[in-house]
Scaffold this motif. Structure first.
Motif, short mmCIF file in Angstrom:
data_model
loop_
_atom_site.label_atom_id
_atom_site.label_comp_id
_atom_site.label_asym_id
_atom_site.label_seq_id
_atom_site.Cartn_x
_atom_site.Cartn_y
_atom_site.Cartn_z
N THR A 7 6.11 -49.58 42.37
CA THR A 7 7.40 -49.86 41.77
C THR A 7 8.51 -49.13 42.51
O THR A 7 8.33 -48.00 42.93
CB THR A 7 7.41 -49.47 40.27
OG1 THR A 7 8.73 -49.60 39.75
CG2 THR A 7 6.91 -48.05 40.04
N GLY A 8 9.63 -49.82 42.67
CA GLY A 8 10.77 -49.23 43.37
C GLY A 8 11.96 -48.97 42.47
O GLY A 8 12.93 -48.36 42.91
N ALA A 9 11.90 -49.42 41.21
CA ALA A 9 13.07 -49.28 40.34
C ALA A 9 12.66 -49.23 38.87
O ALA A 9 11.60 -49.74 38.49
CB ALA A 9 14.03 -50.44 40.56
N ARG A 10 13.52 -48.65 38.08
CA ARG A 10 13.29 -48.52 36.63
C ARG A 10 13.05 -49.89 36.00
O ARG A 10 12.20 -50.02 35.10
CB ARG A 10 14.51 -47.86 35.99
CG ARG A 10 14.48 -47.91 34.47
CD ARG A 10 15.76 -47.42 33.87
NE ARG A 10 15.78 -45.97 33.89
CZ ARG A 10 16.88 -45.25 33.95
NH1 ARG A 10 18.05 -45.83 34.01
NH2 ARG A 10 16.81 -43.94 33.94
N SER A 11 13.77 -50.91 36.44
CA SER A 11 13.64 -52.23 35.81
C SER A 11 12.21 -52.77 35.92
O SER A 11 11.69 -53.31 34.94
CB SER A 11 14.63 -53.21 36.44
OG SER A 11 14.42 -53.30 37.84
N GLU A 12 11.59 -52.64 37.07
CA GLU A 12 10.21 -53.11 37.23
C GLU A 12 9.25 -52.31 36.36
O GLU A 12 8.37 -52.87 35.70
CB GLU A 12 9.73 -52.95 38.68
CG GLU A 12 10.56 -53.63 39.70
CD GLU A 12 10.45 -52.97 41.05
OE1 GLU A 12 11.12 -53.47 41.94
OE2 GLU A 12 9.74 -51.96 41.22
N TYR A 13 9.43 -51.01 36.37
CA TYR A 13 8.56 -50.15 35.59
C TYR A 13 8.69 -50.45 34.10
O TYR A 13 7.69 -50.61 33.39
CB TYR A 13 8.85 -48.67 35.87
CG TYR A 13 8.15 -47.78 34.89
CD1 TYR A 13 6.76 -47.62 34.94
CD2 TYR A 13 8.86 -47.15 33.87
CE1 TYR A 13 6.10 -46.84 34.00
CE2 TYR A 13 8.20 -46.37 32.94
CZ TYR A 13 6.83 -46.22 33.00
OH TYR A 13 6.18 -45.46 32.07
N GLY A 14 9.91 -50.56 33.62
CA GLY A 14 10.13 -50.79 32.20
C GLY A 14 9.47 -52.06 31.70
O GLY A 14 8.85 -52.08 30.63
N ILE A 15 9.59 -53.12 32.46
CA ILE A 15 8.98 -54.40 32.10
C ILE A 15 7.45 -54.30 32.08
O ILE A 15 6.79 -54.99 31.32
CB ILE A 15 9.42 -55.50 33.08
CG1 ILE A 15 10.91 -55.77 32.93
CG2 ILE A 15 8.62 -56.78 32.90
CD1 ILE A 15 11.49 -56.64 34.03
N SER A 16 6.89 -53.41 32.86
CA SER A 16 5.45 -53.33 33.05
C SER A 16 4.74 -52.32 32.17
O SER A 16 3.51 -52.22 32.22
CB SER A 16 5.16 -52.98 34.52
OG SER A 16 5.75 -53.91 35.36
N LYS A 17 5.46 -51.57 31.36
CA LYS A 17 4.83 -50.48 30.60
C LYS A 17 3.66 -50.93 29.73
O LYS A 17 2.63 -50.26 29.68
CB LYS A 17 5.86 -49.75 29.74
CG LYS A 17 6.64 -48.73 30.51
CD LYS A 17 7.36 -47.75 29.61
CE LYS A 17 8.63 -48.32 29.10
NZ LYS A 17 9.47 -47.30 28.44
N ARG A 18 3.79 -52.06 29.05
CA ARG A 18 2.67 -52.54 28.19
C ARG A 18 1.44 -52.85 29.03
O ARG A 18 0.33 -52.47 28.67
CB ARG A 18 3.09 -53.77 27.39
CG ARG A 18 3.76 -53.40 26.09
CD ARG A 18 4.09 -54.57 25.22
NE ARG A 18 2.98 -55.49 25.01
CZ ARG A 18 3.14 -56.72 24.58
NH1 ARG A 18 4.33 -57.20 24.33
NH2 ARG A 18 2.09 -57.50 24.40
#
Length: 166
Positions: A7-18
């Motif tokens: 991941t390179g950004a908060r947006s990708e990480y946030g979407i992927s947490k589940r």
């Protein structure tokens, strides 16, 4: 199965947490998380701290310095291509997971492709009108072996692509 989420950004990480939480809990998967780019930058909120706060500290691969978020795009891209392969290889994954269309995950996908490591791409088939990221997403889709579409229309676009996964 050993998987690395890059991941390179908060947006990708946030979407992927589940998804990441489920993989972490799975007895069939060993999850590692490789944050690069903006995650390590104070300017962008040092969001690697969110990953740690969410309980993924044991899964974290330290990658501070792989890419400087203040650099030009070509310098970021070159830095990822130069530095990421050794980090990926040292963890011996069976596959990598990337989400979306950012420059960092495009470069990471190219690294995995050259290392002959399967790519799982989340978010292929999306279209963002007028965005340069469309070309990154399309190229990641073509590099990926496994596609996780997020909507029916994205799934239909993926099915319509010529030469996908040949």
């Amino acid at each position: 199965m050993k998987l690395i989420f890059i991941t390179g950004a908060r947006s990708e990480y946030g979407i992927s947490k589940r998804l990441l939480s489920r993989l972490k809990e799975s007895k069939n998967h060993l999850l590692r998380i490789l944050p690069i780019g903006m995650h390590w930058s104070e300017i962008y909120g040092y969001t690697v701290s969110e990953i740690i706060h969410d309980g993924f500290e044991d899964e974290l691969i330290k990658a501070d310095g792989v890419v400087n978020a203040r650099d030009s795009q070509i310098d970021q891209f070159s830095s990822i291509l130069s530095n990421l392969p050794s980090l990926i290889n040292s963890n011996e994954p069976d596959g990598i997971i990337v989400l979306g269309d950012r420059l960092e995950v495009y470069a990471a996908s190219l690294c995995a492709h050259f290392l002959k490591i399967p790519i799982i791409h989340v978010g292929g088939g999306h279209i963002t009108l007028g965005a340069v990221d469309n070309i990154y997403r399309y190229n990641i889709t073509n590099l990926a072996q496994i596609h996780l579409a997020t909507t029916k229309s994205c799934h239909q676009r993926l099915l319509a692509l010529p030469n996908i996964n040949q």
